[in-house]
Motif scaffolding. Structure first.
Motif, short mmCIF file in Angstrom:
data_model
loop_
_atom_site.label_atom_id
_atom_site.label_comp_id
_atom_site.label_asym_id
_atom_site.label_seq_id
_atom_site.Cartn_x
_atom_site.Cartn_y
_atom_site.Cartn_z
N TYR A 75 0.83 -1.20 0.00
CA TYR A 75 0.00 0.00 0.00
C TYR A 75 0.88 1.26 0.00
N ASP B 58 2.43 1.78 -3.31
CA ASP B 58 1.42 2.25 -4.28
C ASP B 58 1.03 3.71 -4.07
N HIS B 59 1.48 4.29 -2.96
CA HIS B 59 1.18 5.68 -2.63
C HIS B 59 2.47 6.45 -2.38
N THR C 283 -0.20 11.89 -4.79
CA THR C 283 -1.20 10.83 -4.62
C THR C 283 -1.75 10.84 -3.21
N ARG C 284 -0.87 10.99 -2.25
CA ARG C 284 -1.31 11.02 -0.85
C ARG C 284 -2.18 12.24 -0.58
N HIS D 21 -5.57 11.58 -1.90
CA HIS D 21 -6.27 10.66 -1.01
C HIS D 21 -6.82 11.40 0.21
N ALA E 180 -9.02 10.08 -5.08
CA ALA E 180 -8.03 9.04 -4.78
C ALA E 180 -7.57 8.33 -6.04
N HIS F 64 -3.86 7.60 -8.43
CA HIS F 64 -3.32 6.32 -8.90
C HIS F 64 -3.12 6.31 -10.41
N GLU G 291 0.67 7.92 -10.05
CA GLU G 291 1.39 6.67 -9.73
C GLU G 291 1.44 5.71 -10.92
N ASP H 91 -5.63 3.57 4.55
CA ASP H 91 -5.88 4.99 4.31
C ASP H 91 -5.87 5.77 5.62
#
Length: 107
Positions: free
Chosen positions: A11, A14-15, A20-21, A24, A58, A62, A66, A83
């Motif tokens: 996870y 992937d972030h 990206t964060r 989110h 979010a 991705h 990402e 999350d």
């Protein structure tokens, strides 16, 4: 649990990008605000729309930043837990430590 810890490491990978964060966190905040607003106004449409908008934020991170797929399809509950965990670590200024730990584990 070892399976969850492996998921948590994936996870975080992937972030990896800051943008990206942020997307989110913005999406999660909008979803929570919509949930509260929906309860206060007794309108079930508001939370549904808020959660959908949260996912748009979010997933944008991705797909556009990402270039990976959201992990929530495989483990929706674990993704939600991660999350929240990622957000708590970010607020507590300990998220960099979590990234360092997975980098150390890969060595």
């Amino acid at each position: 649990d070892a399976a969850f810890m492996k998921f948590w490491q994936r996870y975080l990978r992937d972030h990896a990008r800051y943008g990206t964060r942020v997307l989110h966190f913005v999406g999660n905040c909008l979803a929570v605000i919509a949930l509260v607003l929906g309860v206060v106004m007794l309108d079930p449409v508001i939370p549904v729309v808020g959660v959908l908008i949260g996912y748009v934020f979010a997933w944008t991170g991705h797909f556009l930043l990402e270039h990976n797929r959201p992990s929530m399809a495989a483990h929706p509950l674990w993704s939600f837990i991660c999350d929240v965990r990622m957000f708590r670590l970010w607020v507590g200024r300990r998220l960099d430590d979590a990234y360092s730990a997975i980098d150390d584990a890969q060595c």
